[in-house]
Design a protein around this motif. Structure first.
Motif, PDB file in Angstrom:
ATOM      1  N   THR A  26      -1.705  -9.198   4.774  1.00 36.01           N
ATOM      2  CA  THR A  26      -2.786 -10.207   4.789  1.00 36.01           C
ATOM      3  C   THR A  26      -2.477 -11.476   3.969  1.00 36.01           C
ATOM      4  OG1 THR A  26      -4.186  -9.567   2.877  1.00 36.01           O
ATOM      5  CG2 THR A  26      -4.520  -8.312   4.922  1.00 36.01           C
ATOM      6  N   LYS A  27      -1.395 -11.473   3.217  1.00 37.66           N
ATOM      7  CA  LYS A  27      -1.110 -12.626   2.350  1.00 37.66           C
ATOM      8  C   LYS A  27      -0.235 -13.652   3.077  1.00 37.66           C
ATOM      9  CE  LYS A  27      -3.401 -10.894  -1.052  1.00 37.66           C
ATOM     10  NZ  LYS A  27      -4.656 -11.545  -1.493  1.00 37.66           N
ATOM     11  N   PRO A  28      -0.424 -14.946   2.756  1.00 36.53           N
ATOM     12  CA  PRO A  28       0.342 -15.992   3.443  1.00 36.53           C
ATOM     13  C   PRO A  28       1.821 -15.996   3.037  1.00 36.53           C
ATOM     14  CG  PRO A  28      -0.998 -16.963   1.713  1.00 36.53           C
ATOM     15  CD  PRO A  28      -1.379 -15.503   1.780  1.00 36.53           C
ATOM     16  N   VAL A  29       2.638 -16.537   3.913  1.00 35.23           N
ATOM     17  CA  VAL A  29       4.078 -16.629   3.694  1.00 35.23           C
ATOM     18  C   VAL A  29       4.397 -17.300   2.352  1.00 35.23           C
ATOM     19  CG1 VAL A  29       6.108 -17.904   4.541  1.00 35.23           C
ATOM     20  CG2 VAL A  29       4.765 -16.505   6.113  1.00 35.23           C
ATOM     21  N   GLY A 190       2.743   6.067  -5.078  1.00 37.79           N
ATOM     22  CA  GLY A 190       2.221   5.194  -6.117  1.00 37.79           C
ATOM     23  C   GLY A 190       1.907   3.813  -5.583  1.00 37.79           C
ATOM     24  N   MET A 191       0.667   3.357  -5.859  1.00 38.32           N
ATOM     25  CA  MET A 191       0.200   2.038  -5.455  1.00 38.32           C
ATOM     26  C   MET A 191      -0.357   1.351  -6.708  1.00 38.32           C
ATOM     27  SD  MET A 191      -1.575   3.406  -1.887  1.00 38.32           S
ATOM     28  CE  MET A 191      -3.010   2.400  -2.063  1.00 38.32           C
ATOM     29  N   SER A 192      -1.043   0.219  -6.536  1.00 42.25           N
ATOM     30  CA  SER A 192      -1.521  -0.516  -7.725  1.00 42.25           C
ATOM     31  C   SER A 192      -2.272   0.383  -8.704  1.00 42.25           C
ATOM     32  CB  SER A 192      -2.432  -1.680  -7.317  1.00 42.25           C
ATOM     33  OG  SER A 192      -1.682  -2.672  -6.675  1.00 42.25           O
ATOM     34  N   GLY A 193      -3.139   1.226  -8.188  1.00 38.08           N
ATOM     35  CA  GLY A 193      -4.013   2.012  -9.061  1.00 38.08           C
ATOM     36  C   GLY A 193      -3.376   3.249  -9.667  1.00 38.08           C
ATOM     37  N   ASP A 194      -2.246   3.687  -9.092  1.00 34.04           N
ATOM     38  CA  ASP A 194      -1.721   4.978  -9.548  1.00 34.04           C
ATOM     39  C   ASP A 194      -0.191   5.024  -9.668  1.00 34.04           C
ATOM     40  OD1 ASP A 194      -1.006   5.118  -6.865  1.00 34.04           O
ATOM     41  OD2 ASP A 194      -2.560   6.568  -6.334  1.00 34.04           O
ATOM     42  N   TYR A 195       0.458   3.865  -9.707  1.00 32.04           N
ATOM     43  CA  TYR A 195       1.923   3.912  -9.706  1.00 32.04           C
ATOM     44  C   TYR A 195       2.512   4.472 -11.007  1.00 32.04           C
ATOM     45  CZ  TYR A 195       2.207  -0.537 -12.290  1.00 32.04           C
ATOM     46  OH  TYR A 195       2.091  -1.514 -13.227  1.00 32.04           O
ATOM     47  N   GLU A 196       1.776   4.293 -12.114  1.00 31.05           N
ATOM     48  CA  GLU A 196       2.322   4.855 -13.365  1.00 31.05           C
ATOM     49  C   GLU A 196       2.388   6.384 -13.262  1.00 31.05           C
ATOM     50  OE1 GLU A 196      -0.294   2.456 -13.809  1.00 31.05           O
ATOM     51  OE2 GLU A 196       0.263   1.170 -15.525  1.00 31.05           O
ATOM     52  N   ILE A 197       1.337   6.977 -12.717  1.00 31.99           N
ATOM     53  CA  ILE A 197       1.347   8.439 -12.534  1.00 31.99           C
ATOM     54  C   ILE A 197       2.429   8.814 -11.524  1.00 31.99           C
ATOM     55  CG2 ILE A 197      -0.026  10.478 -11.902  1.00 31.99           C
ATOM     56  CD1 ILE A 197      -2.556   8.885 -12.519  1.00 31.99           C
ATOM     57  N   GLY A 198       2.540   8.037 -10.467  1.00 32.72           N
ATOM     58  CA  GLY A 198       3.567   8.285  -9.451  1.00 32.72           C
ATOM     59  C   GLY A 198       4.960   8.350 -10.079  1.00 32.72           C
ATOM     60  N   ILE A 199       5.248   7.378 -10.935  1.00 32.94           N
ATOM     61  CA  ILE A 199       6.571   7.325 -11.571  1.00 32.94           C
ATOM     62  C   ILE A 199       6.759   8.521 -12.507  1.00 32.94           C
ATOM     63  CG2 ILE A 199       7.993   6.020 -13.214  1.00 32.94           C
ATOM     64  CD1 ILE A 199       6.807   3.457 -11.848  1.00 32.94           C
ATOM     65  N   GLU A 200       5.722   8.847 -13.261  1.00 33.47           N
ATOM     66  CA  GLU A 200       5.824  10.018 -14.151  1.00 33.47           C
ATOM     67  C   GLU A 200       6.085  11.296 -13.371  1.00 33.47           C
ATOM     68  OE1 GLU A 200       2.689   8.186 -17.402  1.00 33.47           O
ATOM     69  OE2 GLU A 200       2.145  10.047 -16.382  1.00 33.47           O
ATOM     70  N   GLU A 201       5.577  11.338 -12.134  1.00 32.01           N
ATOM     71  CA  GLU A 201       5.727  12.553 -11.338  1.00 32.01           C
ATOM     72  C   GLU A 201       6.931  12.509 -10.392  1.00 32.01           C
ATOM     73  OE1 GLU A 201       4.260  15.206 -12.132  1.00 32.01           O
ATOM     74  OE2 GLU A 201       2.915  14.238 -13.572  1.00 32.01           O
ATOM     75  N   PHE A 213      -0.331  -9.594  -5.766  1.00 32.84           N
ATOM     76  CA  PHE A 213      -0.811 -10.729  -4.962  1.00 32.84           C
ATOM     77  C   PHE A 213      -2.313 -10.992  -5.104  1.00 32.84           C
ATOM     78  CE2 PHE A 213       2.964  -9.143  -2.592  1.00 32.84           C
ATOM     79  CZ  PHE A 213       3.729 -10.279  -2.619  1.00 32.84           C
ATOM     80  N   GLY A 214      -3.012 -10.141  -5.858  1.00 32.69           N
ATOM     81  CA  GLY A 214      -4.462 -10.279  -5.974  1.00 32.69           C
ATOM     82  C   GLY A 214      -5.178  -9.495  -4.882  1.00 32.69           C
ATOM     83  N   ALA A 215      -6.498  -9.398  -5.012  1.00 30.32           N
ATOM     84  CA  ALA A 215      -7.284  -8.595  -4.068  1.00 30.32           C
ATOM     85  C   ALA A 215      -7.166  -9.170  -2.646  1.00 30.32           C
ATOM     86  CB  ALA A 215      -8.738  -8.585  -4.506  1.00 30.32           C
TER      87      ALA A 215
END
Ligand SMILES: *Cc1c(COP(=O)(O)O)cnc(C)c1O
Length: 217
Positions: A26-29, A190-201, A213-215
């Motif tokens: 959804t974000k512009p070039v 892992g995405m914006s909300g949970d990537y730290e946990i993703g990396i730990e796991e 990029f913002g909301a």
């Protein structure tokens, strides 16, 4: 904060060996170009048409990752250039990717999406279906796809223990599958909300959009 500043500060939390997919759907070039200018080379999109337009406009050393749910009849539009398809959730889709990759004399890397979340709106294989797939002779004979790993999305929740449990489940499947399929190397979680946990796991690839990029609207 600018895109470049956000990207730079997120990178500090991501170990060298973990790949960062900048999710630019959804974000512009112009936003992607900003990220590119500070060295970002992997972008994730969830619509084939949008991704193809961006591929045409932006520099050709970008790796394009399809992270959305893929309709079989649209695979042909990205087969020429897509680097990794994350959301593969059926043998039928794998066969179509194989067929289209062959036309371009390519081998396309695919991640099998595993259903780990509580919500049933998230696509993917369960353990039983995953085992059935990897034993299926039709799967074994596909020559123009490479199953490079697994991808999963945790439940959208504030319960960090639940997210961690779901990621542990995915990591265990990943380790099991590695024994059977030597080409397995990527664990996309892992995405914006949970990537730290993703990396730990044990994630090897995080997909981060809104924190860079913002909301989205
Ligand atoms: C949109 C999307 C992301 C990025 O989500 P953010 O919360 O914005 O980081 C990651 N993975 C998939 C599959 C997505 O569809």
């Amino acid at each position: 904060m600018s895109i470049q500043k956000k990207l730079t500060s997120i990178r500090k939390f991501i170990p060298q060996e973990v790949s960062l997919v900048a999710v630019s759907k959804t974000k512009p070039v112009s936003d992607l170009q900003e990220a590119y200018d500070v060295g970002q080379r992997i972008f994730g999109e969830n619509k084939i048409q949008e991704m193809t337009q961006k591929w045409e406009e932006l520099p050709n050393d970008i790796q394009w990752h399809m992270i959305g749910h893929v309709q079989r009849n649209k695979v042909k539009y990205m087969a020429e250039y897509v680097a990794i398809i994350h959301g593969v959730d059926s043998l039928k889709l794998l066969k179509e990717i194989d067929k289209q990759a062959k036309k371009h004399d390519r081998i396309i890397s695919c991640l099998l999406q595993i259903h780990i979340a509580e919500e049933d709106t998230k696509f993917g294989f369960n353990e039983e279906e995953l085992n059935a797939l990897t034993q299926n002779p039709e799967f074994i004979h596909l020559e123009h796809i490479k199953v490079a790993g697994l991808m999963g999305m945790a439940t959208f929740t504030d319960d960090k223990d639940q997210i961690r449990r779901e990621f542990k489940t995915l990591k265990a499947l990943f380790e099991n599958l590695k024994v059977e399929l030597p080409t397995i190397e990527i664990l996309s979680m892992g995405m914006s909300g949970d990537y730290e946990i993703g990396i730990e796991e044990g994630s090897t690839m995080v997909r981060i959009g809104s924190s860079i990029f913002g909301a989205r609207n």
